[in-house]
Enzyme design. Structure first.
Site, PDB file in Angstrom:
ATOM      1  N   ASP A 105      -4.406  -7.840  10.518  1.00  0.00           N
ATOM      2  CA  ASP A 105      -3.757  -9.045  10.000  1.00  0.00           C
ATOM      3  C   ASP A 105      -2.271  -8.862   9.738  1.00  0.00           C
ATOM      4  O   ASP A 105      -1.502  -9.822   9.819  1.00  0.00           O
ATOM      5  CB  ASP A 105      -4.472  -9.562   8.757  1.00  0.00           C
ATOM      6  N   ASP A 495      -4.509  -3.038  -2.015  1.00  0.00           N
ATOM      7  CA  ASP A 495      -5.968  -3.130  -1.866  1.00  0.00           C
ATOM      8  C   ASP A 495      -6.711  -1.825  -2.120  1.00  0.00           C
ATOM      9  O   ASP A 495      -7.866  -1.862  -2.546  1.00  0.00           O
ATOM     10  CB  ASP A 495      -6.360  -3.650  -0.479  1.00  0.00           C
TER      11      ASP A 495
END
Length: 783
Positions: A105, A495
């Site tokens: 992404d 993350d």
């Protein structure tokens, strides 16, 4: 630039009073530094300079590149984490075994090298001016020509984003030609896992179709687009009007060609498009005239099911996975269907066991050679875990592959998070190697897994999975520090928290600070006691704390016992040079300091005003003196300093350019550099006066860092991400900035640069955080 920001109407006596207050503040700050008299400190900082916070003017440092310097030969690689971010798609060439691509992404695309079992990055050449090209929304291969590769690239569809582009390669991604696309694309938005939106006609390789998002920001551009010249030019298909342009769903989720509807050089006539919106008349649309006109296909799942992925198998069935939202987050229901192209009928083939733990479905693979063989992946099946289902009879029966899967995470041991075995993973996509029915990959929000015994699941035997992401480095780097002893690097990552990297060539065993997910936003080490280090973020110790301290070089960590009233954590952190004081600037409360490793906190306040420092400042430690700490308010262009380990603070400068990043020089007292969009600035006296450094040469700076001095030099090597003489690149200076040389090249740009940190122990080594999600890059050179 008016350094004092004194209004023209301010009386002269007020200006004089201001000057006395500022002088007294600076004297207080200097005298408060443990054991050093003012004269000694001023000598160490380069002498006293009277005047206001920035003195009378910003002084231009000696400009010019001096004599031309030969560029050093740099070797570039990744600090090994092994994946770490969302691999949003996997695509296999249907005719050539082992030719598989992965898209991410925010971190570019990769091609699998079957010989070495590693992934080769394909987008590292991306220049800073097109950094949004590192978001890969869709990938397509030409079934008739395995050398051809196409990508639709772009990060966001918001009104402020740049238009996307189509990248075309005739050598499997070794080189690309870019062509403009007249709309914005969302490689890092909701729905980024659907696909593939971009497809090549298997019967006519110069014909491509691409389906857009459903963004409200560009209603005139949404829909299907066609290229008749191998991606060079594109035209919107006027006969396709299924999108509502209201931000619901993912838009056109996939395009699929019926390969039997064309041939002998004639384009395919039958195409399908999966439509994911909140109001579409159908989830599937069909064209029978080569994509000129389109009609809704009746039947199929009822609302709110939205298609995720669609593939036509050799059994003439179109297999489609569904979720009740665009994804990849928040799916609570999903189904799997197949549509018979010849009979025009639908069949719900959802694996029966999936209903026990409701979730969506997204990942889908079909075997191009064996009719009825398909694999699907659940999505957002958080408990007990996402899983994979395999069928060999077109969905009549399914095998839960994940139920007996054995996973070996030794290539990236941090994935186990201290458990005996890593979970199956979430947000999965899947692909089957067309040359080997047992060889498969699936991707998650953190990595890629691989197996070579997939069909053993049909016989009730466990499948064996290993990390299949060697070469993939896709993390968003938020903070970096290189200590003077111990591990060469500490990172804060999006993350997955962050790591203490004891070996740059091996993935870490465990997250730093015991972060179980979340972002690591700030790291620091004690300059004079480098085994003492600190990390802050959003999920330390399972979410119960926002920071942690290590006294043994990152081997063990103790979480903050007190969170300073913060409910979000994050922010930046500084550790005094002796390791006794932590200054933390959380994202949601005013900065605080602790002298007991986070057991309790005190506010960072003005020496006389008792006013707290602003929320959101960047805090820094001095490169040598344990009593000196700093805070940079980039929003307002104001610099602060503390001479008593964070207990009291003084505004030392105002009127500096807004935003930017401040850096101190390890081993040197009072040296601070400021990288801003309007240039590079330097202070040699703890932030009280500043020089505009080479304003005609360094016209913009993103980040500045410092590493070990060159042989024969006394000042640390300076590493700069910025613009020098009109060139945006990475630069190095070994003569205190008198001359600069570019150290990266056209093949190593990674979409731009966010952070740069030198290694204080090894000359020539520099750590770089790309502006994209390409992990931590490091360069080495002996010259």
């Amino acid at each position: 630039m008016d350094q004092k920001n004194v209004p023209a109407s301010e009386p002269a006596e007020h200006q004089a009073a201001d000057s006395r207050i500022e002088s007294n503040a600076r004297r207080h700050f200097l005298l408060g530094i443990g054991g050093l008299g003012a004269a000694t400190l001023l000598s160490a900082c380069g002498g006293a300079d009277g005047g206001g916070p920035l003195a009378a003017s910003v002084k231009a440092a000696a400009a010019g590149l001096g004599g031309a310097a030969a560029p050093p030969a740099y070797t570039w690689g990744n600090v090994r984490v092994v994946a770490g971010g969302y691999v949003s798609g996997l695509v296999a060439h249907p005719w050539e075994g082992g030719l598989i691509y992965a898209r991410t992404d925010i971190g570019g695309a990769y091609r699998y090298d079957a010989t070495s079992s590693t992934w080769i990055p394909l987008n590292d050449w991306t220049p800073p001016s097109t950094s949004h090209w590192m978001g890969i929304e869709s990938i397509a291969v030409d079934p008739g020509n395995p050398n051809m590769l196409y990508m639709v690239v772009g990060l966001y569809t918001s009104w402020w984003a740049q238009n996307g582009a189509v990248l075309v390669s005739s050598d499997r991604g070794a080189t690309f030609t870019s062509y403009p696309l007249g709309l914005r694309v969302g490689g890092n938005q909701d729905g980024r896992q659907v696909g593939e939106r971009l497809q090549v006609d298997p019967n006519h390789g110069s014909t491509l179709f691409y389906g857009s998002s459903n963004a409200s920001s560009q209603p005139a551009a949404n829909g299907l687009w066609k290229s008749a010249d191998s991606g060079q030019t594109w035209a919107r298909v006027s006969g396709f009007n299924a999108l509502s342009s209201d931000d619901t769903g993912a838009g056109v989720a996939f395009v699929a060609f019926d390969p039997r509807s064309g041939g002998n050089g004639s384009p395919s006539q039958i195409l399908f498009a999966g439509v994911s919106t909140g109001t579409a008349a159908s989830t599937l649309y069909r064209s029978g005239d080569g994509g000129v006109t389109w009609n809704a296909v009746a039947g199929g799942p009822a609302s709110p099911m939205m298609p995720q992925r669609g593939l036509i198998g050799p059994d003439r069935n179109l297999y489609v996975t569904y979720g009740n939202v665009a994804g990849p987050n928040s799916m609570t229901a999903g189904q799997v269907w197949k549509y018979s192209i010849d009979a025009g009928t639908w069949e719900n083939i959802t694996p029966p066991g999936a209903s026990s733990y409701p979730s969506g479905f997204s990942g889908l693979a079909v075997d191009p050679w064996n009719p009825g063989v398909a694999v699907v992946m659940t999505m957002d099946h958080w408990w007990p875990s996402d899983t994979m289902y395999r069928t060999g009879d077109g969905g009549k029966t399914w095998t839960d592959v994940g139920a007996q899967a054995v996973r070996d995470a030794s290539l990236a041991p941090w994935l186990t998070d201290g458990n005996a075995q890593a979970g199956f993973g979430n947000w999965g996509q899947v692909v089957i190697d067309p040359s080997n029915i047992d060889h498969a990959f699936y991707s998650t929000g953190a990595t890629i897994w691989s197996t070579t015994n997939l069909t053993d699941a049909d016989r009730g035997l466990p499948t064996r999975w290993t990390i299949g992401a060697s070469g993939v480095e896709e993390t968003a780097v938020l903070a970096l520090a290189s200590p003077t002893a111990g591990a060469p690097l500490i990172s804060g990552l999006g993350d997955i928290g962050g790591f203490v990297h004891t070996d740059l060539t091996q993935a870490p065993k465990r997250s730093a600070g015991n972060i179980n997910g979340g972002n690591g936003t700030g790291v620091d080490f004690a300059r004079n006691v480098p085994a003492t280090m600190v990390l802050v973020g959003t999920g330390v110790a399972g979410g119960s704390a926002y920071g942690a301290v290590s006294q043994d070089g990152g081997t063990t960590w103790a979480a903050f016992a007190n969170q300073a009233g913060s409910s979000k954590g994050a922010g930046t952190v500084a550790l005094s040079a002796d390791g006794r004081t932590i200054v933390w600037a959380p994202s949601d409360v005013a900065p605080v300091y602790s002298t007991n490793n986070g057991a309790s906190w005190n506010p960072c306040v003005g020496a006389w005003t008792n006013t707290p420092l602003p929320v959101g400042v960047q805090v820094l430690s001095d490169g040598l003196n344990a009593n000196l700490l700093y805070a940079w308010d980039g929003t307002n262009g104001v610099f602060y300093g503390s001479g008593d380990q964070g207990a009291t603070w003084q505004m030392s400068a105002k009127g500096l350019p807004a935003n930017g990043k401040a850096s101190t020089v390890t081993g040197i007292q009072g040296q601070i550099w400021l990288a801003t969009s309007s240039g590079l600035y330097r202070s040699s006296n703890s932030g009280w006066t500043w020089d505009a450094f080479q304003p005609g040469v360094v016209t913009s700076a993103i980040s500045v860092g410092f590493g070990k001095a060159a042989p024969g030099a006394s000042y640390p090597a300076i590493y700069l991400a910025g613009t020098v003489n009109g060139v945006i690149a990475l630069f190095r200076s070994i003569d205190q900035g008198a001359t600069w040389v570019q150290i990266n090249d056209a093949q190593h740009q990674w979409g731009g640069y966010a952070l740069v940190v030198g290694d204080p122990r090894t000359f020539g080594t520099v750590y770089v955080s790309p502006n994209s999600g390409r992990g931590i890059v490091y360069g080495t050179s002996s010259t």
